[in-house]
Design a protein around this motif. Structure first.
Motif, mmCIF file in Angstrom:
data_model
loop_
_atom_site.group_PDB
_atom_site.id
_atom_site.type_symbol
_atom_site.label_atom_id
_atom_site.label_comp_id
_atom_site.label_asym_id
_atom_site.label_seq_id
_atom_site.Cartn_x
_atom_site.Cartn_y
_atom_site.Cartn_z
ATOM 1 N N MET A 1 13.035 -5.980 -27.482
ATOM 2 C CA MET A 1 12.371 -7.193 -26.893
ATOM 3 C C MET A 1 12.202 -6.782 -25.447
ATOM 4 O O MET A 1 11.313 -7.412 -24.849
ATOM 5 C CB MET A 1 13.516 -8.307 -26.902
ATOM 6 C CG MET A 1 12.847 -9.575 -26.550
ATOM 7 S SD MET A 1 11.259 -9.992 -27.725
ATOM 8 C CE MET A 1 10.383 -10.829 -26.246
ATOM 9 N N LYS B 1 8.581 -6.989 -23.505
ATOM 10 C CA LYS B 1 8.473 -7.536 -22.054
ATOM 11 C C LYS B 1 7.771 -7.051 -20.967
ATOM 12 O O LYS B 1 6.929 -7.372 -20.464
ATOM 13 C CB LYS B 1 10.046 -8.013 -21.379
ATOM 14 C CG LYS B 1 9.780 -8.829 -20.291
ATOM 15 C CD LYS B 1 11.391 -9.200 -19.426
ATOM 16 C CE LYS B 1 11.370 -9.878 -18.509
ATOM 17 N NZ LYS B 1 12.702 -10.081 -17.902
ATOM 18 N N VAL C 1 7.998 -16.430 -29.526
ATOM 19 C CA VAL C 1 8.739 -15.051 -28.789
ATOM 20 C C VAL C 1 7.768 -14.341 -27.988
ATOM 21 O O VAL C 1 8.146 -13.971 -26.876
ATOM 22 C CB VAL C 1 9.243 -14.276 -30.080
ATOM 23 C CG1 VAL C 1 9.629 -12.906 -29.572
ATOM 24 C CG2 VAL C 1 10.481 -14.986 -30.677
ATOM 25 N N ARG D 1 7.917 -13.711 -23.646
ATOM 26 C CA ARG D 1 8.265 -12.274 -23.499
ATOM 27 C C ARG D 1 8.520 -11.926 -21.998
ATOM 28 O O ARG D 1 9.409 -11.619 -21.416
ATOM 29 C CB ARG D 1 7.443 -11.148 -24.168
ATOM 30 C CG ARG D 1 6.153 -11.211 -23.588
ATOM 31 C CD ARG D 1 5.232 -10.335 -24.383
ATOM 32 N NE ARG D 1 3.777 -10.267 -23.984
ATOM 33 C CZ ARG D 1 2.840 -10.845 -23.810
ATOM 34 N NH1 ARG D 1 3.076 -12.312 -24.060
ATOM 35 N NH2 ARG D 1 1.614 -10.752 -23.327
ATOM 36 N N TYR E 1 11.599 -13.516 -20.902
ATOM 37 C CA TYR E 1 12.808 -13.219 -21.642
ATOM 38 C C TYR E 1 13.922 -12.543 -20.637
ATOM 39 O O TYR E 1 13.762 -11.643 -19.867
ATOM 40 C CB TYR E 1 12.463 -12.185 -22.585
ATOM 41 C CG TYR E 1 13.605 -11.774 -23.554
ATOM 42 C CD1 TYR E 1 14.237 -12.411 -24.487
ATOM 43 C CD2 TYR E 1 14.240 -10.414 -23.272
ATOM 44 C CE1 TYR E 1 15.442 -12.301 -24.833
ATOM 45 C CE2 TYR E 1 15.088 -9.956 -24.156
ATOM 46 C CZ TYR E 1 15.878 -10.846 -24.947
ATOM 47 O OH TYR E 1 16.855 -10.393 -25.756
ATOM 48 N N GLU E 2 15.214 -13.013 -20.880
ATOM 49 C CA GLU E 2 16.433 -12.483 -20.344
ATOM 50 C C GLU E 2 17.363 -12.336 -21.408
ATOM 51 O O GLU E 2 17.846 -13.331 -22.259
ATOM 52 C CB GLU E 2 17.021 -13.233 -19.293
ATOM 53 C CG GLU E 2 16.217 -13.462 -17.943
ATOM 54 C CD GLU E 2 15.870 -12.379 -17.115
ATOM 55 O OE1 GLU E 2 16.861 -11.314 -17.426
ATOM 56 O OE2 GLU E 2 15.000 -12.239 -16.622
ATOM 57 N N PHE F 1 19.574 -10.750 -29.767
ATOM 58 C CA PHE F 1 18.179 -11.204 -30.016
ATOM 59 C C PHE F 1 17.969 -12.307 -31.067
ATOM 60 O O PHE F 1 17.143 -13.099 -31.316
ATOM 61 C CB PHE F 1 17.253 -9.865 -30.285
ATOM 62 C CG PHE F 1 15.756 -10.416 -30.626
ATOM 63 C CD1 PHE F 1 14.883 -10.726 -29.862
ATOM 64 C CD2 PHE F 1 15.561 -10.076 -32.013
ATOM 65 C CE1 PHE F 1 13.647 -11.033 -30.212
ATOM 66 C CE2 PHE F 1 14.189 -10.694 -32.439
ATOM 67 C CZ PHE F 1 13.310 -10.868 -31.398
ATOM 68 N N TRP G 1 18.711 -15.523 -30.281
ATOM 69 C CA TRP G 1 17.753 -16.162 -29.561
ATOM 70 C C TRP G 1 16.243 -16.646 -30.444
ATOM 71 O O TRP G 1 15.920 -17.677 -30.311
ATOM 72 C CB TRP G 1 17.240 -15.499 -28.365
ATOM 73 C CG TRP G 1 15.998 -15.626 -27.426
ATOM 74 C CD1 TRP G 1 16.076 -16.811 -26.651
ATOM 75 C CD2 TRP G 1 14.861 -15.321 -27.398
ATOM 76 N NE1 TRP G 1 14.854 -17.005 -26.015
ATOM 77 C CE2 TRP G 1 14.244 -15.954 -26.390
ATOM 78 C CE3 TRP G 1 14.085 -14.059 -27.945
ATOM 79 C CZ2 TRP G 1 12.705 -15.594 -25.966
ATOM 80 C CZ3 TRP G 1 12.930 -13.737 -27.527
ATOM 81 C CH2 TRP G 1 12.185 -14.704 -26.530
#
Lengths: 207, 233
Positions: free
Chosen positions: A20, A24, A67, A71, A74-75, A80, A83
């Motif tokens: 992920m 990002k 999602v 991105r 995203y933290e 994953f 989330w």
């Protein structure tokens, strides 16, 4: 003044978090790997929740697109998968279109034939052992019962029993306390148990 | 602990989700309470029964393809190109503006397909004549009606052209030809008065009619007359 401590757990042990983070950074191949890894699970959750294949595909697609669109923000504060499930839960519980579009329980069950109810023929731990036909009928009945549960109980049961999320992970995905999830699951299981009493072993009938 | 309290914990006990202290309290109660033991067994059995549903048959596959196709369509650069594409196919971009579009189309199949579709739609619009327009105008000019009627006609024409443009786009995509569907021709002459009243409020629609280049069968004098009446209010 003491600076407020920011409690932030970065999940470096989750390979999906690494994917992920690549996503990002603009890596669409990493994103497609995540979609391929989770598409069956997300679709399964959506399908069991909605009882309609077409709607479930729409919901699963929407979840992955969210999602992707998120991105940049995203933290990695959770696994994953947690989330991702949270996004699916938000869609399921907070977007009316999935409730409006959901067919009635009777319709959902009526269109579900024994040929596409996927039966796990391994030993389910029932007493006494059941014949295949009985299992198929029972699977249809269970689907009916799950679809009759209120939305939040249904999603809690699906996450806990079908996605194998612990109470804590279910609570994280549903953005509620573990105590609240425990209460939801207890109420759901009491309802399921009452409706399934005829199928349970003799030892529980004596209650 | 009383049975009611214990039963609140039985599902979590069956799921192995109690902490050590709670589990020991439940265990010691169950050792002496047959009713709660049966309740506990029932929860465990229902948990097992739920597994009968198993996995969803033939799941996935299509989701991945659909998601990635949409994601590619949402590429920010593709979005920028799509906004420029109509002007590009109409030859309305400067060379500096057109060059990056051309370069992108050479590498992006989705945007190239969109460009070709826009070109086909433009050709179809330009190829189509409106033979019934003269009749409509002649009928309109014959009776000496109120002054607002001309503007109303212009607005109706604009609305009709918009309808036709949409119709052509649809029809071309269906059959590959540029013949307008008869239903749309009828629709041109059947716009209801309420719609016309609304369209009267926007003289800018006249410009759309002219831009669409659908007035080839209408004489220049008629267009001039419409425009004069429209702009004069």
């Amino acid at each position: 003044m003491v600076p407020r401590e920011v409690k932030e757990v970065v999940r470096t042990d989750d390979p999906d978090v690494a994917l992920m983070l690549l996503c990002k950074g603009g890596d669409d191949v990493a994103f497609s790997q995540l979609v391929e890894k989770y598409e069956d699970r997300v679709l399964g959750l959506a399908y069991r929740y909605l009882g309609d294949r077409g709607l479930a595909e729409d919901m699963a697609q929407e979840a992955f697109l969210r999602v992707y669109r998120a991105r940049g923000r995203y933290e990695p504060r959770a696994k994953f998968s947690t989330w991702l499930y949270r996004i699916v839960v938000n869609l399921a519980l907070n977007e009316l279109r999935w409730q409006r579009g959901r067919p009635s329980v009777a319709l959902a069950v009526k269109t579900e034939t024994s040929s596409n109810v996927n039966i796990d023929h391994t030993d389910s731990g029932l007493l006494p052992p059941m014949e295949t036909l009985e299992k198929e009928e029972l699977a249809v009945r269970i689907r009916e019962i799950v679809m009759e549960l209120p939305e939040n109980q249904r999603i809690a049961i699906l996450l806990n029993k079908f996605e194998d999320l612990s109470y804590e992970e279910t609570a994280e995905a549903m953005e509620m306390s573990v105590a609240a999830v425990k209460s939801l699951l207890t109420r759901a299981r009491v309802k399921i148990k009452e409706r399934l009493l005829p199928y349970l072993g003799e030892d529980v009938h004596a209650m | 602990m009383r049975c009611e309290e214990i039963r609140e914990l039985l599902v979590a006990h069956a799921d192995g989700e109690l902490d050590d202290v709670e589990r020991e309290r439940v265990d010691s109660h169950l050792a002496n309470c047959p009713a709660c033991r049966r309740e506990r067994a029932a929860f465990e059995s229902t948990g097992n029964l739920l597994s009968l549903l198993g996995p969803v048959p033939g799941a996935g596959r299509s989701i991945s393809a659909r998601v990635m196709a949409t994601v590619r369509g949402e590429d920010p650069w593709c979005g920028h190109i799509r906004r420029e594409l109509t002007a590009f196919v109409d030859g309305e971009l400067t060379e500096a503006e057109a060059r990056p579009v051309r370069e992108h189309l050479a590498t992006c199949a989705a945007c190239a397909a969109e460009s070709r579709a826009l070109e086909r739609t433009g050709d179809a619009l330009r190829a189509w004549k409106l033979p019934s327009m003269r009749i409509g105008l002649a009928r309109l000019f014959a009776p000496p009606r109120a002054r607002g009627r001309l503007l109303r006609f212009a607005a109706a024409l604009a609305a009709a052209c918009l309808l036709l443009a949409v119709g052509i786009a649809f029809f071309v995509s269906e059959s590959g030809t540029a013949t307008p569907p008869p239903g749309l021709l009828r629709a041109m002459e059947m716009l209801d008065p309420a719609t016309l009243e609304i369209l009267d409020q926007d003289p800018g629609l006249l410009e759309i009619v002219r831009d669409l280049e659908l007035l080839e069968s209408v004489t220049d004098e008629e267009v001039a007359l419409l425009t004069l009446n429209g702009s004069g209010g």
